[in-house]
Scaffold this motif. Structure first.
Motif, PDB file in Angstrom:
ATOM      1  N   PHE A 138       0.886  -1.138   0.062  1.00  0.00           N
ATOM      2  CA  PHE A 138       0.055  -0.091  -0.194  1.00  0.00           C
ATOM      3  C   PHE A 138       0.985   1.169   0.091  1.00  0.00           C
ATOM      4  N   CYS A 139       0.421   2.282  -0.706  1.00  0.00           N
ATOM      5  CA  CYS A 139       1.172   3.272  -1.020  1.00  0.00           C
ATOM      6  C   CYS A 139       0.206   4.637  -1.133  1.00  0.00           C
ATOM      7  N   PHE A 146      -4.572   7.189  -2.433  1.00  0.00           N
ATOM      8  CA  PHE A 146      -4.486   5.753  -2.038  1.00  0.00           C
ATOM      9  C   PHE A 146      -4.091   4.939  -3.180  1.00  0.00           C
ATOM     10  N   ILE A 148      -2.178   0.733  -4.456  1.00  0.00           N
ATOM     11  CA  ILE A 148      -1.732  -0.549  -4.468  1.00  0.00           C
ATOM     12  C   ILE A 148      -0.841  -0.896  -5.436  1.00  0.00           C
ATOM     13  N   GLU A 185      -0.536  -1.015   7.551  1.00  0.00           N
ATOM     14  CA  GLU A 185      -1.928  -1.879   7.560  1.00  0.00           C
ATOM     15  C   GLU A 185      -2.756  -1.224   8.384  1.00  0.00           C
ATOM     16  N   VAL A 190      -5.943   2.294   4.370  1.00  0.00           N
ATOM     17  CA  VAL A 190      -6.148   0.901   4.177  1.00  0.00           C
ATOM     18  C   VAL A 190      -7.489   0.125   4.774  1.00  0.00           C
ATOM     19  N   HIS A 193     -10.052   0.767   2.162  1.00  0.00           N
ATOM     20  CA  HIS A 193     -10.103  -0.078   1.313  1.00  0.00           C
ATOM     21  C   HIS A 193     -10.250  -1.670   1.553  1.00  0.00           C
TER      22      HIS A 193
END
Length: 624
Positions: A138-139, A146, A148, A185, A190, A193
């Motif tokens: 994840f970034c 956001f 991935i 995480e 996240v 998501h």
């Protein structure tokens, strides 16, 4: 990162034995414990012995091809060697030898080690980020939000990321290393998501918990920042007010969340009262930037954390302030001055020495006083600290302080100069200060700031100005024409505003004789130090108070005076008279003013023949 309990009681020799034993073992390296030891013993900055330990750990990780471990060690060493440009090459070599795969070589090539504009610390940070990019990571990006990671292409040197705002976006590795942030995480993004519905249900069900999640993800944040994180991603803006009222109510009863009284101050999470304080001081102990250290100490003081320091926390504050002095006095002496004053205010100085670096306070103050940046220091420290700094100089080095400040007097800003003159003219220094001021006036080297202070505080400086203020008023007009910038330009504006004060200027002109007033207004009319509107306004105020000066402005004689016959003159005679007038205004009157100043310096004016002669000469010149 805290020291393991089993190592806290060890001295350096015992710690070194433990490190060597850990490195020689065939077992996996206890990297977290080793890094905690290095950070603890290197907390005061570069230490040759501790740096040697870090090199041993770095070599051991390189042998084991643990590239990410090598980057952790290098990140710490970059802090110690921040001012050593050659250290970047050492980092580059270590990273190159630790990442030998095809992908590793590509990542190394794009981390910036060969880029002149990227420092060692930033290059290591970029390499660390690139080494963690792999499918599923994840970034976040400021532009695309956001994302991935989908793949890393070592052939084209690109990374493909599925961002919320742009799917399948490809970024060059060098650019990705610069702009991407990795997201853990536990982060709000996240959670959104993985379970967007669950997060959105917290808006009404658990508003306090949602704010806690924001604080865990982004750190301390005020109301506006929290609104920015949530509106548009978790909720619509129209739902914000109701949500915030409910969240604030819930958080006020939460002992682990600090809710400030002001909306602009940040909310922050607390583990417990003691743990929070200990954590804050641990963060302070880890700081290596002098400016950040001072900001943090000021914040601690404002929060009341420094009111009753334990010996442990007192040592942390003293050591960090000592590091700030050591790290700033050559490059940013303003910060060093702030650190010295702060350490004395907080009472963390022991027998004139500060912190584990044993900074000698008197020597540190002396280096500031004698340094080439004293003017910048006096004008750069906060206004509330500048008088305290001058007082410390006067207490420790009274003679040197007076001479240094007097030498800088023509270039000091008005606030610093006024504070300096007030302090220096106390006690035995008044004659020396007044002598220096008279010297500037006699040589016509008084700056706008000096003249402003003298004119504005005429009674206080009566011994300097004397009984004839006309000369200093003329010098003020002259300095308004000087080319200036920065603080001197501000001083010119202040001096000009003083002249534009009708009542003040009128009172000063009252003390002049008619001839002196005529010379002054003629000089004012031709002065280039004003815009036309400002000059007219000042002249109008003078004419209102002294109507007889109208003839100087209009060039017309007084209507009540008897008319004289017109006199004829040749062009040659007219030019001679022009030259005579120029010499009178530009040479003879200024020279006479210097004679008066010199004569005044001889002492008692009642039996001072030189002074009487000079004043009589002045009256003759004005009549001409």
């Amino acid at each position: 990162m805290t020291m393991p309990d089993s190592l806290k009681g060890l001295n350096r020799a015992e710690t070194e034995s433990w490190i060597l034993k850990a490195l020689e073992s065939e077992k996996p390296l206890p990297l977290d414990d080793l890094m905690a030891v290095l950070e603890h013993f290197g907390s005061a900055g570069i230490d040759r012995r501790v740096d040697g330990w870090s090199e041993l750990l770095q070599d051991a990780l390189m042998q084991r091809q643990d590239g990410r471990g090598v980057l952790r060690v290098l990140a710490l060493r970059c802090v110690w060697h921040a001012h050593e440009p050659a250290f970047k090459a050492i980092c580059a070599k270590a990273v190159e030898l630790s990442f030998t795969t095809r992908l590793g070589k590509v990542l190394f090539k794009h981390a910036g080690f060969d880029h002149g504009g990227v420092g060692a610390s930033e290059a290591v940070r970029r390499m660390t980020l690139l080494s963690k990019l792999e499918k599923g990571v994840f970034c976040a990006d400021k532009t695309w939000g956001f994302g991935i990671v989908q793949r890393v292409d070592d052939f084209y040197a690109k990374v493909a990321v599925d961002f919320d705002r742009k799917r399948g976006h490809e970024m060059a590795l060098a650019y990705a290393a610069e702009v991407l942030d990795l997201v853990p995480e536990s982060h709000l993004l996240v959670r959104l998501h993985r379970d967007a519905a669950g997060v959105k249900s917290m808006i009404s069900a658990k508003p306090g918990e949602l704010v806690r999640l924001v604080l865990m993800s982004y750190g301390p944040a005020n109301m506006d920042a929290i609104k920015g994180y949530l509106c548009g991603t978790v909720m619509e803006e129209k739902a914000w007010k109701g949500f915030w009222d409910a969240a604030r109510k819930a958080l006020k009863s939460d002992p682990l969340v600090h809710v400030p009284a002001k909306k602009t101050d940040p909310l922050r999470l607390l583990e417990s009262a003691d743990d929070h304080i200990r954590e804050q001081f641990a963060l302070l102990d880890a700081l290596r930037d002098p400016e950040t250290i001072l900001k943090q100490v000021d914040a601690f003081e404002a929060a009341g954390l420094l009111a009753a320091l334990t010996p442990e926390f007192r040592k942390v504050v003293a050591d960090r302030l000592a590091f700030a002095v050591w790290g700033a006095e050559d490059r940013t002496p303003i910060l060093a001055a702030r650190a010295l004053l702060t350490s004395e205010r907080l009472g963390v100085v022991d027998a004139g020495l500060l912190g584990d670096r044993r900074i000698d306070m008197q020597q540190a103050y002396n280096r500031l006083l004698e340094g080439t940046s004293l003017q910048d220091v006096l004008q750069g420290v906060p206004a509330r600290l500048m008088p305290l700094l001058l007082e410390r100089f006067m207490v420790l080095f009274p003679v040197a302080c007076v001479e240094r400040v007097l030498a800088l007097m023509p270039v000091l800003s008005v606030p610093v100069l006024q504070e300096s003159l007030t302090l220096l003219r106390k006690g035995d220094c008044v004659n020396r200060v007044d002598e220096a001021l008279r010297g500037l006036l006699q040589t016509r080297k008084a700056s706008p700031s000096v003249l402003f202070c003298l004119l504005r505080n005429g009674q206080e400086f009566a011994s300097v100005i004397g009984d004839d203020i006309s000369e200093i008023l003329h010098q003020g007009l002259d300095t308004l024409e000087w080319p200036a910038s920065g603080e001197m330009l501000k001083a010119q504006h202040q001096l000009r505003a003083l002249y534009e004060s009708g009542e003040w200027l009128g009172d000063r002109l009252d003390s002049l004789n008619p001839e002196q007033r005529e010379v002054f207004i003629a000089k004012l009319q031709s002065s280039q130090g004003w815009d036309e509107t400002g000059r007219r306004s000042v002249i109008a105020g003078i004419i209102k108070r002294f109507p007889e000066l109208q003839k100087i402005i209009s060039g017309k004689p007084d209507a009540t005076a008897p008319k004289a016959r017109a006199r004829m003159t040749s062009w040659r005679s007219y030019r001679e008279r022009q030259e005579t007038f120029r010499k009178l205004m530009e040479i003879e009157i200024p020279d006479n003013a210097k004679e008066i100043a010199v004569a005044r310096s001889y002492g008692d004016l009642r039996e001072n023949a030189e002074f009487k002669y000079a004043k009589e000469h002045q009256r003759i010149l004005y009549r001409r």
